[in-house]
Write a protein that holds these residues in place. Structure first.
Motif, mmCIF file in Angstrom:
data_model
loop_
_atom_site.group_PDB
_atom_site.id
_atom_site.type_symbol
_atom_site.label_atom_id
_atom_site.label_comp_id
_atom_site.label_asym_id
_atom_site.label_seq_id
_atom_site.Cartn_x
_atom_site.Cartn_y
_atom_site.Cartn_z
ATOM 1 N N VAL A 13 0.872 -1.167 0.000
ATOM 2 C CA VAL A 13 0.000 0.000 0.000
ATOM 3 C C VAL A 13 0.908 1.215 0.000
ATOM 4 C CG1 VAL A 13 -1.673 1.334 1.330
ATOM 5 C CG2 VAL A 13 -1.855 -1.137 1.228
ATOM 6 N N GLY A 14 0.582 2.180 -0.834
ATOM 7 C CA GLY A 14 1.382 3.400 -0.882
ATOM 8 C C GLY A 14 1.285 4.163 0.415
ATOM 9 N N THR A 15 2.246 4.997 0.665
ATOM 10 C CA THR A 15 2.254 5.810 1.863
ATOM 11 C C THR A 15 1.195 6.892 1.750
ATOM 12 O OG1 THR A 15 4.612 5.432 2.081
ATOM 13 C CG2 THR A 15 3.700 7.257 3.332
ATOM 14 N N THR A 16 0.402 7.049 2.800
ATOM 15 C CA THR A 16 -0.658 8.043 2.778
ATOM 16 C C THR A 16 -0.312 9.263 3.622
ATOM 17 O OG1 THR A 16 -1.787 6.969 4.619
ATOM 18 C CG2 THR A 16 -2.466 6.332 2.380
ATOM 19 N N GLY A 17 0.864 9.333 4.135
ATOM 20 C CA GLY A 17 1.256 10.485 4.935
ATOM 21 C C GLY A 17 1.606 10.054 6.342
ATOM 22 N N SER A 18 1.904 11.033 7.161
ATOM 23 C CA SER A 18 2.311 10.771 8.527
ATOM 24 C C SER A 18 1.129 10.327 9.369
ATOM 25 C CB SER A 18 2.912 12.046 9.125
ATOM 26 O OG SER A 18 3.153 11.859 10.498
ATOM 27 N N SER A 19 1.336 9.346 10.217
ATOM 28 C CA SER A 19 0.265 8.881 11.083
ATOM 29 C C SER A 19 0.037 9.845 12.234
ATOM 30 C CB SER A 19 0.591 7.492 11.617
ATOM 31 O OG SER A 19 1.786 7.530 12.372
ATOM 32 N N ALA A 20 0.933 10.795 12.434
ATOM 33 C CA ALA A 20 0.795 11.740 13.521
ATOM 34 C C ALA A 20 -0.082 12.929 13.137
ATOM 35 C CB ALA A 20 2.168 12.252 13.956
ATOM 36 N N THR A 21 -0.479 13.039 11.882
ATOM 37 C CA THR A 21 -1.300 14.163 11.470
ATOM 38 C C THR A 21 -2.712 14.005 11.999
ATOM 39 O OG1 THR A 21 -1.890 13.087 9.402
ATOM 40 C CG2 THR A 21 0.023 14.557 9.361
ATOM 41 N N ALA A 22 -3.363 15.133 12.240
ATOM 42 C CA ALA A 22 -4.726 15.114 12.742
ATOM 43 C C ALA A 22 -5.679 14.663 11.645
ATOM 44 C CB ALA A 22 -5.105 16.515 13.219
ATOM 45 N N ALA A 23 -6.759 14.005 12.058
ATOM 46 C CA ALA A 23 -7.763 13.559 11.095
ATOM 47 C C ALA A 23 -8.447 14.778 10.498
ATOM 48 C CB ALA A 23 -8.779 12.668 11.786
ATOM 49 N N SER A 24 -8.571 14.765 9.184
ATOM 50 C CA SER A 24 -9.244 15.865 8.521
ATOM 51 C C SER A 24 -10.061 15.309 7.382
ATOM 52 C CB SER A 24 -8.225 16.876 8.000
ATOM 53 O OG SER A 24 -7.397 16.267 7.035
ATOM 54 N N GLY A 25 -10.942 16.124 6.868
ATOM 55 C CA GLY A 25 -11.776 15.699 5.761
ATOM 56 C C GLY A 25 -13.120 15.206 6.243
ATOM 57 N N SER A 26 -13.891 14.737 5.311
ATOM 58 C CA SER A 26 -15.241 14.261 5.593
ATOM 59 C C SER A 26 -15.187 12.929 6.343
ATOM 60 C CB SER A 26 -15.981 14.084 4.274
ATOM 61 O OG SER A 26 -15.409 12.996 3.570
ATOM 62 N N PRO A 27 -16.312 12.513 6.912
ATOM 63 C CA PRO A 27 -16.333 11.206 7.571
ATOM 64 C C PRO A 27 -15.966 10.063 6.611
ATOM 65 C CG PRO A 27 -18.246 12.477 8.226
ATOM 66 C CD PRO A 27 -17.551 13.268 7.146
ATOM 67 N N ALA A 28 -16.398 10.163 5.362
ATOM 68 C CA ALA A 28 -16.053 9.116 4.394
ATOM 69 C C ALA A 28 -14.552 9.112 4.120
ATOM 70 C CB ALA A 28 -16.831 9.314 3.094
ATOM 71 N N GLN A 29 -13.946 10.274 4.029
ATOM 72 C CA GLN A 29 -12.500 10.361 3.810
ATOM 73 C C GLN A 29 -11.746 9.791 5.005
ATOM 74 O OE1 GLN A 29 -10.682 11.562 1.004
ATOM 75 N NE2 GLN A 29 -9.043 10.553 2.131
ATOM 76 N N GLN A 30 -12.223 10.095 6.212
ATOM 77 C CA GLN A 30 -11.581 9.564 7.409
ATOM 78 C C GLN A 30 -11.704 8.042 7.475
ATOM 79 O OE1 GLN A 30 -13.143 11.684 10.783
ATOM 80 N NE2 GLN A 30 -12.534 13.669 9.962
ATOM 81 N N ALA A 31 -12.880 7.517 7.114
ATOM 82 C CA ALA A 31 -13.070 6.064 7.103
ATOM 83 C C ALA A 31 -12.142 5.409 6.092
ATOM 84 C CB ALA A 31 -14.528 5.730 6.785
ATOM 85 N N TYR A 32 -11.987 6.050 4.935
ATOM 86 C CA TYR A 32 -11.077 5.524 3.913
ATOM 87 C C TYR A 32 -9.637 5.510 4.441
ATOM 88 C CZ TYR A 32 -8.228 5.254 -0.271
ATOM 89 O OH TYR A 32 -7.281 4.893 -1.185
ATOM 90 N N ASP A 33 -9.221 6.606 5.055
ATOM 91 C CA ASP A 33 -7.856 6.683 5.590
ATOM 92 C C ASP A 33 -7.609 5.600 6.639
ATOM 93 O OD1 ASP A 33 -7.398 8.864 3.931
ATOM 94 O OD2 ASP A 33 -7.681 10.355 5.525
#
Length: 121
Positions: A13-33
């Motif tokens: 799976v490609g890197t999606t960014g730092s795990s220390a970043t705060a959750a942002s975006g819509s609920p669907a985006q957060q569920a995807y992340d």
């Protein structure tokens, strides 16, 4: 289970960014992340257990976890796509509002029969 076959050496799976970043975006985006992170963790565990020559039963459990996480990613992707389509539909309808005659012709949509799945139920 489904007919999905996953080999430990071919999953990534490609890197999606730092795990220390705060959750942002819509609920669907957060569920995807979250689903992508769970898939990455399941793949990592499977790879490690294969490398460590874990018992076959452990490998099978790890494979099932990867399959389940992949299904979660697919469901979250579908929910995100629906959300984005609704947002785009909302933008389009604001720019081209229907006439009163068109509104009278349009049948009301029963939202309970759309086939949408509530991921948080």
């Amino acid at each position: 289970m489904s007919g999905i076959r996953i080999e430990a050496g071919t999953t990534s799976v490609g890197t999606t960014g730092s795990s220390a970043t705060a959750a942002s975006g819509s609920p669907a985006q957060q569920a995807y992340d979250r689903a992508v992170k769970q898939l990455a963790a399941a793949q990592k565990k499977l790879s490690q257990d294969v490398f460590d020559k874990a018992p076959e039963a452990t490998i099978k459990v790890d494979q099932a976890a990867v399959e389940a996480a992949a299904l979660s990613v697919a469901a979250a992707t579908a929910a995100l796509a629906r959300e984005q389509a609704k947002a785009q539909e909302g933008q389009t309808s604001r720019t081209a509002a229907p006439t009163p005659a068109q509104q009278a012709e349009a049948p009301s949509r029963d939202r309970s029969r759309t086939g949408d799945v509530d991921l948080y139920a």
